[in-house]
Design an enzyme around this catalytic site. Structure first.
Site, PDB file in Angstrom:
ATOM      1  N   ASP A 267      15.512  -0.049  -2.600  1.00 15.86           N
ATOM      2  CA  ASP A 267      14.090   0.037  -2.288  1.00 15.86           C
ATOM      3  C   ASP A 267      13.316  -0.871  -3.216  1.00 15.86           C
ATOM      4  O   ASP A 267      13.872  -1.453  -4.142  1.00 15.86           O
ATOM      5  CB  ASP A 267      13.589   1.480  -2.326  1.00 15.86           C
ATOM      6  CG  ASP A 267      13.959   2.189  -3.602  1.00 15.86           C
ATOM      7  OD1 ASP A 267      14.205   1.496  -4.614  1.00 15.86           O
ATOM      8  OD2 ASP A 267      14.018   3.428  -3.603  1.00 15.86           O
ATOM      9  N   LEU A 268      12.051  -1.034  -2.938  1.00 16.85           N
ATOM     10  CA  LEU A 268      11.232  -1.966  -3.709  1.00 16.85           C
ATOM     11  C   LEU A 268      10.655  -1.259  -4.933  1.00 16.85           C
ATOM     12  O   LEU A 268      10.014  -0.212  -4.803  1.00 16.85           O
ATOM     13  CB  LEU A 268      10.098  -2.496  -2.842  1.00 16.85           C
ATOM     14  CG  LEU A 268      10.501  -3.550  -1.817  1.00 16.85           C
ATOM     15  CD1 LEU A 268       9.385  -3.772  -0.817  1.00 16.85           C
ATOM     16  CD2 LEU A 268      10.860  -4.864  -2.511  1.00 16.85           C
ATOM     17  N   ASP A 310       9.745   2.208   1.779  1.00  8.41           N
ATOM     18  CA  ASP A 310      10.259   0.954   1.225  1.00  8.41           C
ATOM     19  C   ASP A 310      11.772   1.044   1.025  1.00  8.41           C
ATOM     20  O   ASP A 310      12.335   0.366   0.187  1.00  8.41           O
ATOM     21  CB  ASP A 310       9.550   0.656  -0.103  1.00  8.41           C
ATOM     22  CG  ASP A 310       9.785   1.749  -1.130  1.00  8.41           C
ATOM     23  OD1 ASP A 310      10.123   2.890  -0.714  1.00  8.41           O
ATOM     24  OD2 ASP A 310       9.646   1.482  -2.344  1.00  8.41           O
TER      25      ASP A 310
END
Ligand code: C2E
Ligand code: CA
Ligand code: CA
Length: 662
Positions: A267-268, A310
């Site tokens: 994920d970011l 995300d």
């Protein structure tokens, strides 16, 4: 408005019927006129043969002239659009011209009354009654044309028969009068039959059309939803549903062939802060750009998905799977070293990636996800922007899950798990319509355990049934409490874990459990997640028994992943709960709004109620109300509460309402 639509529709139907009548009359008129002229000429010939006088020529000349004019105008009118555009006017024209024809014929008995010959007189009677009947047969669609034609001639015929006041002519006159009355009656009857036939054909066509419209709308929505289920709408990467199916598939093939499958999850970092600082548009832009970079790195047989928010994942399989997975992960990290530009800003985000490989780390997709998640967790713990590959040390993360599993049995026995209740609000009048029961477990050493983790543990330890029982009993107790305080028309939603419905025994038991507490089952609504409904065969028995027992059924998290709406119809669903992913930001997100509108319109067509979950702002509640959504649930109204707190909340709310109303 409704009335207006109905009256324009009715006007349209009337015009349609009139124009069918006009067409039918014109169609039969050509033949009638030719026959009429032929009979006219023979009649004139017979009259002339009996008593040669020029009057017969004048009469037949007038008749042919009138008939020719009628014939030409009919041919001309039937080629124009007049019958469709002004059917009423056209029918009037046809009626008047039939009347003129009738007048010409009515001259016959008057002009030739001096002819004493009984034979000729009888012939005239025969001809006039005959063509009158013929006109009726030819013009069944519109009685007035036939009546206009026959009335003048039959009246004069009767008059000319009764005037001499002789026995024979009086009897013939009486017969002609009787015939006239019968013809009038039959004319109006056959018109009624014609109109009925045209109207029922029209109704049938309308029904077929409206069914087709409804069907088209449903299949359009279906297509939209199917796409939505398989593809992430924002990034066009695969959706979670498609990804799960593909992973399952890949594992099965590799299991048979002895190959490897690697799973990357990532994920970011800092995504939330980008969203908070620069707004959702910036967040969306970052996700899109990141997805574009990922897509440029994966090969055709690797599948990249956005799992939600995300969160992303990739499946890698084939030769040197683990090596390829690591290189790909490093490339993805490197791809983020270049900032993402948005509205003059340079946005920087990083990612951390966890990798696990089948069959070394886990033997199924759930296990593989757990291992990859654990690797990701460590990547974050170790300072982010790095790739971590699952190894046995990482089992620690899994150990917590294990501990939860172990603690679950005793916790159930000692009553450490409990339900909290989150209110549901009717948007039309802002009143509370019910609550949803949510599972809560605070463990002395493990801390707060999410309901998802509890159910995961319950599933692994075959403990789901006691959990469902517990939640159902808590819901019943709360309903009784509510009743005691005067809230006797509220319902309670209870989440039911799919796997446990496979047996109809569970459903039966729940029915008995609820009734034994003096509660009517229709006050409890079981919430089933829709992905489970896809496995309809497994669900069918359990759902049917729940329904038979009188429980309400709701589909939970609707919109997250499904491929067909047909199960909504098959399973007699009472309510759809639209997932909060589609609800949040509704006021500003046109795509979600379009989807919610589609869901509401399809639900209306199927008489299924819609509840929106995760309503956090007044703006979203207003938007939902405007779109016709019936009920809402979310932090805007309240978090989940213990029964006592929920009762107090209800009390306070009704006091506040009373004050604001007075
Ligand atoms: P769910 O059924 O969709 O429940 C709604 C979840 O959304 C709850 O989380 C609730 O606290 C949360 N929520 C409610 N309003 C809002 C809002 O306005 N904003 C946000 N962001 N969240 C909101 P919770 O309690 O953590 O439950 C998570 C999931 O766990 C539930 O999702 C449900 O699938 C499952 N679950 C909870 N209790 C049970 C249960 O008794 N049985 C089963 N089978 N599953 C349960
Ligand atoms: Ca639920
Ligand atoms: Ca839900």
């Amino acid at each position: 408005m409704q009335h207006h639509i109905e009256s324009t529709e009715e006007a349209g139907a009337n015009t349609y019927v009139l124009s069918a009548q006009a067409h039918s009359v014109m169609q039969s008129l050509v033949l009638s006129l030719i026959a009429n002229s032929f009979i006219g000429v023979s009649t004139a010939a017979i009259v002339y043969a009996t008593s040669p006088a020029p009057l017969a020529f004048y009469w037949v000349g007038a008749l042919i002239l009138v008939n020719t004019l009628r014939l030409l105008s009919t041919v001309w009118l039937s080629r124009s659009k007049y019958a469709d555009e002004h059917p009423e006017r056209l029918l009037n024209i046809l009626t008047y011209s039939a009347f003129i024809s009738g007048l010409v014929w009515s001259a016959l008995p008057v002009l030739f009354s001096h002819i004493a010959s009984i034979n000729t007189g009888a012939y005239v009677v025969f001809v006039i009654t005959g063509i009158s009947a013929g006109a009726l047969i030819q013009s069944t669609a519109y009685a007035r044309v036939a009546i206009a034609f026959m009335t003048p001639q039959l009246l004069t015929l009767c008059a000319s028969l009764f005037v001499p006041n002789e026995f024979v002519t009086n009897i013939v006159g009486a017969n002609v009068t009787l015939l006239f009355v019968m013809l009038l009656r039959s004319a109006s009857q056959s018109e009624r039959r014609f109109v009925d036939r045209v109207r029922s054909a029209l109704d049938a066509r309308r029904l077929a059309n409206s069914l087709k419209h409804a069907n088209d709308a449903i299949s359009d929505t279906n297509r939209q939803l199917e796409q939505l289920a398989n593809q992430d709408t924002l990034t066009k990467l695969a959706s979670r549903v498609r990804f799960n199916a593909a992973l399952q598939n890949r594992l099965e093939t590799q299991k048979a062939g002895g190959g490897h499958v690697s799973l990357l999850v990532f994920d970011l970092d800092k995504f939330k802060s980008i969203n908070d600082t620069y707004g959702h548009a910036a967040g969306d832009h970052v996700l899109l750009e990141f997805a574009r970079r990922i897509l440029s790195l994966v090969t055709a047989d690797e599948l990249a998905a956005r799992l939600g928010g995300d969160e992303f994942a990739i499946i890698v399989s084939g030769k040197d799977t683990a090596g390829r997975a690591k290189t790909l992960a490093e490339d993805i990290l490197a791809s983020l070293s270049a900032p993402i530009r948005f509205a003059g800003n340079e946005l920087r985000s990083n990612t951390s990636i966890g990798i696990a490989t089948f069959p070394d780390d886990a033997s199924d997709s759930d296990g593989l996800f757990r291992c990859a998640d654990a690797a990701l967790y460590r990547a974050k713990e170790m300072g982010r922007t790095r790739v971590e590959i699952f190894d046995p040390c990482l089992r620690e993360h899994l150990i917590r899950q294990n501990l939860i599993e172990k603690a679950l049995g005793p916790a159930l026995r000692f009553g450490q798990l409990r339900a909290e209740f989150q209110p549901q609000i009717r948007l039309s009048d802002d009143r509370v319509s019910g609550f949803e029961a949510l599972l809560r477990w605070d463990h002395p050493t493990l801390g707060t355990i999410s309901p998802e983790d509890v159910f995961q543990a319950a599933r692994n330890t075959q403990n789901t049934l006691p959990l469902i029982r517990l939640m159902t009993v808590e819901a019943c107790d709360f309903l009784l409490d509510l009743e005691k305080h005067g809230w006797s028309d509220l319902t309670i939603g209870v989440n039911i874990s799919p796997v446990d419905l496979a047996s109809s025994k569970t459903a039966e038991e729940l029915g008995m459990l609820v009734r034994s507490r003096g509660i009517s089952p229709h006050r409890i609504e079981f919430e089933i997640t829709e992905d489970y409904l896809l496995d309809a065969e497994a669900a069918k028995n359990g759902l049917a028994t729940l329904e038979e027992a009188g429980f309400q059924l709701a589909v939970d998290d609707f919109g997250m992943g499904y491929s067909s709406l047909s199960y909504l119809i098959d399973n007699h669903i009472d309510r759809l709960k639209i997932d909060r992913k589609f609800v949040q930001d509704l006021a500003f997100n046109a795509k979600n709004r379009a989807l919610v509108i589609a869901l509401i319109s399809v639900s209306n067509a199927l008489s299924i109620e819609v509840l929106a979950e995760g309503v956090e702002t007044e703006a979203d509640a207003d938007a939902l109300r405007m779109l016709g959504c019936k009920t809402a649930q979310g932090f805007l109204y309240s978090q989940s509460m213990r029964p006592g707190a929920a009762l107090a909340w209800l009390g306070e709310r009704s006091i506040r309402r009373n004050v604001s109303m007075s």
